[in-house]
Design an enzyme around this catalytic site. Structure first.
Site, PDB file in Angstrom:
ATOM      1  N   TYR A   1     -11.360  -1.196   9.918  1.00  0.00           N
ATOM      2  CA  TYR A   1     -10.267  -1.134   8.969  1.00  0.00           C
ATOM      3  C   TYR A   1     -10.560  -1.371   7.538  1.00  0.00           C
ATOM      4  O   TYR A   1     -11.901  -1.611   7.204  1.00  0.00           O
ATOM      5  CB  TYR A   1      -9.190  -2.009   9.470  1.00  0.00           C
ATOM      6  CG  TYR A   1      -7.790  -1.795   9.039  1.00  0.00           C
ATOM      7  CD1 TYR A   1      -7.123  -0.560   9.108  1.00  0.00           C
ATOM      8  CD2 TYR A   1      -7.060  -2.817   8.788  1.00  0.00           C
ATOM      9  CE1 TYR A   1      -5.742  -0.528   8.588  1.00  0.00           C
ATOM     10  CE2 TYR A   1      -5.789  -2.811   8.287  1.00  0.00           C
ATOM     11  CZ  TYR A   1      -5.172  -1.377   8.160  1.00  0.00           C
ATOM     12  OH  TYR A   1      -3.746  -1.532   7.746  1.00  0.00           O
TER      13      TYR A   1
ATOM     14  N   ARG B   1      -4.347   9.523  -1.863  1.00  0.00           N
ATOM     15  CA  ARG B   1      -4.670   8.029  -2.515  1.00  0.00           C
ATOM     16  C   ARG B   1      -4.865   7.285  -1.337  1.00  0.00           C
ATOM     17  O   ARG B   1      -4.028   6.580  -0.598  1.00  0.00           O
ATOM     18  CB  ARG B   1      -2.973   7.612  -2.908  1.00  0.00           C
ATOM     19  CG  ARG B   1      -3.177   6.396  -3.896  1.00  0.00           C
ATOM     20  CD  ARG B   1      -2.070   5.323  -3.215  1.00  0.00           C
ATOM     21  NE  ARG B   1      -2.688   4.711  -1.982  1.00  0.00           N
ATOM     22  CZ  ARG B   1      -2.115   4.323  -1.060  1.00  0.00           C
ATOM     23  NH1 ARG B   1      -0.667   4.103  -1.319  1.00  0.00           N
ATOM     24  NH2 ARG B   1      -2.558   3.599  -0.172  1.00  0.00           N
TER      25      ARG B   1
ATOM     26  N   LYS C   1      -6.079   3.756  11.811  1.00  0.00           N
ATOM     27  CA  LYS C   1      -4.781   3.208  11.855  1.00  0.00           C
ATOM     28  C   LYS C   1      -4.444   3.244  13.447  1.00  0.00           C
ATOM     29  O   LYS C   1      -3.939   2.351  14.069  1.00  0.00           O
ATOM     30  CB  LYS C   1      -3.901   3.938  11.104  1.00  0.00           C
ATOM     31  CG  LYS C   1      -4.042   3.555   9.441  1.00  0.00           C
ATOM     32  CD  LYS C   1      -3.126   2.490   9.069  1.00  0.00           C
ATOM     33  CE  LYS C   1      -3.499   2.244   7.701  1.00  0.00           C
ATOM     34  NZ  LYS C   1      -2.670   0.970   7.086  1.00  0.00           N
TER      35      LYS C   1
ATOM     36  N   GLU D   1       0.761   8.232   5.752  1.00  0.00           N
ATOM     37  CA  GLU D   1      -0.268   7.262   5.169  1.00  0.00           C
ATOM     38  C   GLU D   1      -1.108   7.624   3.861  1.00  0.00           C
ATOM     39  O   GLU D   1      -1.698   8.739   4.030  1.00  0.00           O
ATOM     40  CB  GLU D   1      -1.344   6.911   6.543  1.00  0.00           C
ATOM     41  CG  GLU D   1      -1.964   5.756   6.172  1.00  0.00           C
ATOM     42  CD  GLU D   1      -1.055   4.367   6.256  1.00  0.00           C
ATOM     43  OE1 GLU D   1      -0.574   4.146   7.232  1.00  0.00           O
ATOM     44  OE2 GLU D   1      -1.464   3.537   5.373  1.00  0.00           O
ATOM     45  N   ASP D   2      -0.826   6.939   3.116  1.00  0.00           N
ATOM     46  CA  ASP D   2      -1.927   7.290   1.975  1.00  0.00           C
ATOM     47  C   ASP D   2      -1.807   8.573   1.298  1.00  0.00           C
ATOM     48  O   ASP D   2      -2.781   9.238   0.691  1.00  0.00           O
ATOM     49  CB  ASP D   2      -3.230   6.740   2.148  1.00  0.00           C
ATOM     50  CG  ASP D   2      -3.781   5.406   2.492  1.00  0.00           C
ATOM     51  OD1 ASP D   2      -2.940   4.746   2.557  1.00  0.00           O
ATOM     52  OD2 ASP D   2      -4.756   5.019   2.545  1.00  0.00           O
TER      53      ASP D   2
ATOM     54  N   ASP E   1       4.037   3.942   6.136  1.00  0.00           N
ATOM     55  CA  ASP E   1       3.502   2.648   6.232  1.00  0.00           C
ATOM     56  C   ASP E   1       3.023   1.991   4.847  1.00  0.00           C
ATOM     57  O   ASP E   1       3.432   0.965   4.467  1.00  0.00           O
ATOM     58  CB  ASP E   1       2.184   3.024   6.924  1.00  0.00           C
ATOM     59  CG  ASP E   1       1.568   1.574   7.329  1.00  0.00           C
ATOM     60  OD1 ASP E   1       2.030   0.571   7.884  1.00  0.00           O
ATOM     61  OD2 ASP E   1       0.254   1.574   7.272  1.00  0.00           O
ATOM     62  N   ASP E   2       3.028   2.846   4.005  1.00  0.00           N
ATOM     63  CA  ASP E   2       2.604   2.048   2.520  1.00  0.00           C
ATOM     64  C   ASP E   2       3.850   1.629   1.854  1.00  0.00           C
ATOM     65  O   ASP E   2       3.850   0.847   0.904  1.00  0.00           O
ATOM     66  CB  ASP E   2       1.803   3.081   1.750  1.00  0.00           C
ATOM     67  CG  ASP E   2       0.421   3.860   2.260  1.00  0.00           C
ATOM     68  OD1 ASP E   2      -0.302   2.684   2.637  1.00  0.00           O
ATOM     69  OD2 ASP E   2       0.317   4.781   2.691  1.00  0.00           O
TER      70      ASP E   2
ATOM     71  N   ASN F   1      -5.846  -2.855  -1.673  1.00  0.00           N
ATOM     72  CA  ASN F   1      -7.189  -2.484  -0.849  1.00  0.00           C
ATOM     73  C   ASN F   1      -8.021  -1.517  -1.564  1.00  0.00           C
ATOM     74  O   ASN F   1      -7.694  -0.761  -2.441  1.00  0.00           O
ATOM     75  CB  ASN F   1      -6.724  -2.029   0.515  1.00  0.00           C
ATOM     76  CG  ASN F   1      -5.683  -3.299   1.295  1.00  0.00           C
ATOM     77  OD1 ASN F   1      -6.163  -4.315   1.164  1.00  0.00           O
ATOM     78  ND2 ASN F   1      -4.733  -2.634   1.649  1.00  0.00           N
TER      79      ASN F   1
HETATM   80  O1  LIG Z   1      -4.901   0.331   5.127  1.00  0.00           O
HETATM   81  C1  LIG Z   1      -4.709  -0.725   4.696  1.00  0.00           C
HETATM   82  O2  LIG Z   1      -5.330  -1.762   4.651  1.00  0.00           O
HETATM   83  C2  LIG Z   1      -3.275  -0.907   4.074  1.00  0.00           C
HETATM   84  C3  LIG Z   1      -2.711   0.267   3.474  1.00  0.00           C
HETATM   85  O3  LIG Z   1      -1.928   1.033   4.024  1.00  0.00           O
HETATM   86  C4  LIG Z   1      -3.229   0.766   2.272  1.00  0.00           C
HETATM   87  O4  LIG Z   1      -4.003  -0.087   1.362  1.00  0.00           O
HETATM   88  O5  LIG Z   1      -3.053   1.986   1.739  1.00  0.00           O
HETATM   89 MG   LIG Z   2      -1.994   2.877   3.539  1.00  0.00          MG
END
Ligand SMILES: O=C([O-])CC(=O)C(=O)O
Ligand SMILES: [Mg+2]
Length: 614
Positions: A162, A215, A233, A305-306, A328-329, A470
């Site tokens: 991760y 992203r 994830k 996600e992202d 999640d973000d 991150n």
């Molecule tokens: O993935 C991770 O550590 C947390 C997150 O969702 C991101 O930064 O987009």
């Molecule tokens: Mg994320």
């Protein structure tokens, strides 16, 4: 209702070819996405899914159908099936029964000994990316061992599978590519997405994590190479939340990339074109979301996600009305940060409403957290949201978000435009707003400068500083800087992990305010209850459940999050509180409600221990 473990058991029965009268109905159940036949008998019931997906049952003689077989994996095939492979741990009896004689050296190892060997091997790699590759190879070779290793060594291996290492892996995904993981849906699959979903070997999918790679963490557009994120994830869904690996599906939607470096990279794995946008993009996503519901039913959880800001907000608001979706973000990060804020009150004193919050970064994470803080204060004080939002200030790349900018603000920033004169620099905003809590969510590293942090320290006895971007390279400041610049007074947490810091002979332990605390338990709670929609109150329930897991011993070390070591227990508690809320809101379809939800959550959780094969 079908529990996770029963689902697995059913699959195993079929895989092991326990033929007989059961077979037909079991296959039907599995192909229907894990919903019982009774559930789906009424074609569009809550359980969703399409009955008789392959059309075998109703096909007439002149129609074509899909030949579908289930067979026992044995011998060489068994060794190459990560789901069942145990490597040197196959017993003498199993080696005889499953045609493995001669295919393995004579030694027989226990799973514990295999694990010990792997820990030793992993520690010998000095380059984090090499550890990542070794872990991915293990996942492709022996799933049970991969998860046992990850669960037993979660603090050590989280940074490998991760953030931060997964970020570097995505940047280099083309070069390190070995086995394909997850499902790739590109513009070339337009019109065929349902067929693509059917190519995935598992039927009983409960959680999908999907990205379009625009992203990735704070690293920007990594196109198709974002696949590392859904894969990572979902590994955590299994390791931390106990959702069985067979129920998890990582998906990358490839609509191109605007990353020139990748477009010119001969090893790039995606389609080499600029990103599709507008209608072309919306149509592909619409086809995807429709196909997901058609193939897996109403209860499959889709975690976005992202995605880049504009798409993230739009997809969430569009599909939250018709699907079980979660970003999640926006929402996971909000829930984990709110948990940290609630728990930090034990150290800071007062109520949430007594604090003033300043954000650097007004994208998904920033505005998502801001909204959940305002919602929680509103619930606790009965003040209207418009009022409680005034406790929260955001700075974006153009400075403090204020009323006079409202005409040019993106819609998700507008609720945060308060009355104030314009301010350009963060440090001046800190001086003017006098926040008690400073939160970094801009994806840009090193933005909490010494001056910013020292100003926070001059305003507050215990400044709370959250550097959430991150991976580590994008963190707003390091733990060491936060402690040094506040003379050890800061309460600090970050999105990616930092080691404890010794400051004037005192050991200060930074927290990791990462959504990994929330999404696995949150998702498990939704699945357990058979939720059909996500509601903000479920996020608040998750935050409160996580905050309640912080012990006095943790507080004594300055921690506002519990250590990850106990994460499965924490996830079970979060799942229980989330599921309880789902039932309370009348959004549950798994009825009746189990009485003891924590126990029930634990009983649903996947175990990575090897099973014996007959
Ligand atoms: O993935 C991770 O550590 C947390 C997150 O969702 C991101 O930064 O987009
Ligand atoms: Mg994320």
């Amino acid at each position: 209702m079908m529990s996770l473990s029963r689902h697995n058991f059913l699959k195993r029965l079929v895989r092991e070819q326990k033929v007989g009268a059961l077979m037909g109905s079991l296959l039907k159940e599995i192909r229907n996405g894990g919903h019982s036949v009774a559930d789906t008998e009424s074609k569009a019931g809550l359980g969703g899914g399409v009955e008789d997906v392959y059309g075998e049952d109703c096909a007439t003689e002149d129609q074509v159908l899909t030949p579908w077989t289930a067979s026992v994996a044995s011998g060489y095939t068994l060794l190459r099936d990560p789901h069942y492979n145990k490597g040197l741990a196959f017993t003498e009896k199993e080696r005889d029964a499953h045609y493995l004689r001669g295919l393995l050296p004579p030694a027989i190892l226990t799973q514990e000994l295999q694990e010990k060997k792997l820990v030793q091997n992993l520690r010998q790699y000095e380059v984090p990316l090499h550890r990542y590759i070794a872990m991915m190879d293990l996942q492709e070779r022996n799933e049970g061992l991969f998860y046992k290793l990850l669960i037993d060594n979660v603090e050590e291996l989280l940074p490998v599978v991760y953030t931060p290492t997964v970020g570097e892996a995505c940047q280099k995904y083309g070069s390190i590519f070995r086995h394909p993981q997850g499902l790739y849906i590109s513009l070339r699959e337009k019109g065929k997405i349902l067929e693509v979903l059917k190519n995935w070997p598992e039927r009983g999918i409960q959680v999908i994590v999907v990205t379009d790679g625009e992203r990735i963490l704070g690293l920007g557009d990594l196109g198709c190479q974002g696949m590392g994120i859904p894969v990572g994830k979902l590994s955590l869904y299994t390791a931390l939340g106990g959702v069985p690996p067979s129920a998890c599906l990582p998906i990358t939607i490839d609509v191109g990339t605007n990353n020139e470096k990748l477009l010119n990279d001969e090893f790039y794995i995606g389609i080499k074109q600029k990103r599709a946008t507008g209608q072309e993009y919306a149509e592909l996503l619409e086809e995807f979301m429709t196909a997901v519901k058609q193939n897996y039913g109403e209860k499959v959880l889709v975690q976005f996600e992202d995605f880049a800001n504009h798409n993230a907000f739009e997809l969430l608001s569009k599909y939250s009305k018709t699907h079980l979706v979660f970003n999640d973000d926006i929402q996971g990060t909000a829930s984990v940060v709110l948990a940290g804020l609630i728990s930090s009150l034990k150290l800071l004193g007062g109520q949430l409403a007594d604090h003033t919050f300043l954000f650097l970064g007004a994208g998904e994470a920033g505005t998502g957290i801001a909204e959940l803080i305002a919602l929680e204060i509103s619930k606790k004080t009965n003040a209207p949201l418009e009022e409680t939002r005034k406790k929260v200030w955001l700075v974006d790349s153009k400075g403090l978000i204020v009323k006079s900018r409202i005409g040019s603000l993106q819609h998700f920033k507008k609720p945060w435009a308060h009355d104030h004169e314009p301010i350009k620099e963060l440090v001046d905003a800190v001086k003017a707003i006098k926040p008690t809590v400073l939160i970094g969510t801009s994806g840009v590293g090193k933005t909490f400068t010494r001056e910013v942090v020292e100003t926070m320290a001059s305003l507050n006895e215990k400044p709370l500083i959250l550097a959430l971007s991150n991976p580590t390279s994008q963190s707003e400041c390091t733990a060491e800087e936060a402690y040094a610049w506040t003379k050890g007074r800061a309460i600090f947490a970050s999105g990616s992990p930092f080691d404890p810091v010794e400051y004037e002979k005192k050991l200060l332990v930074p927290g990791q305010a990462n959504n990994a605390y929330i999404f696995p338990g949150f998702g498990l709670g939704l699945i357990m209850a058979g939720a059909i929609r996500v509601h903000d109150d479920m996020l608040l329930a998750a935050s409160e459940a996580l905050a309640a897991q912080v012990t006095q011993e943790n507080y004594d070390k300055g921690m506002i999050y519990p250590p990850f070591t106990n994460i499965r227990k924490i996830s079970a508690n979060i799942a229980a509180k989330v599921a309880a809320k789902v039932y309370e809101l009348g959004l549950a379809s798994n009825l009746p409600r189990p009485k003891y939800l924590v126990k029930y959550a634990e009983s649903c959780m996947y175990s990575p221990l090897y099973r014996s094969y007959r």
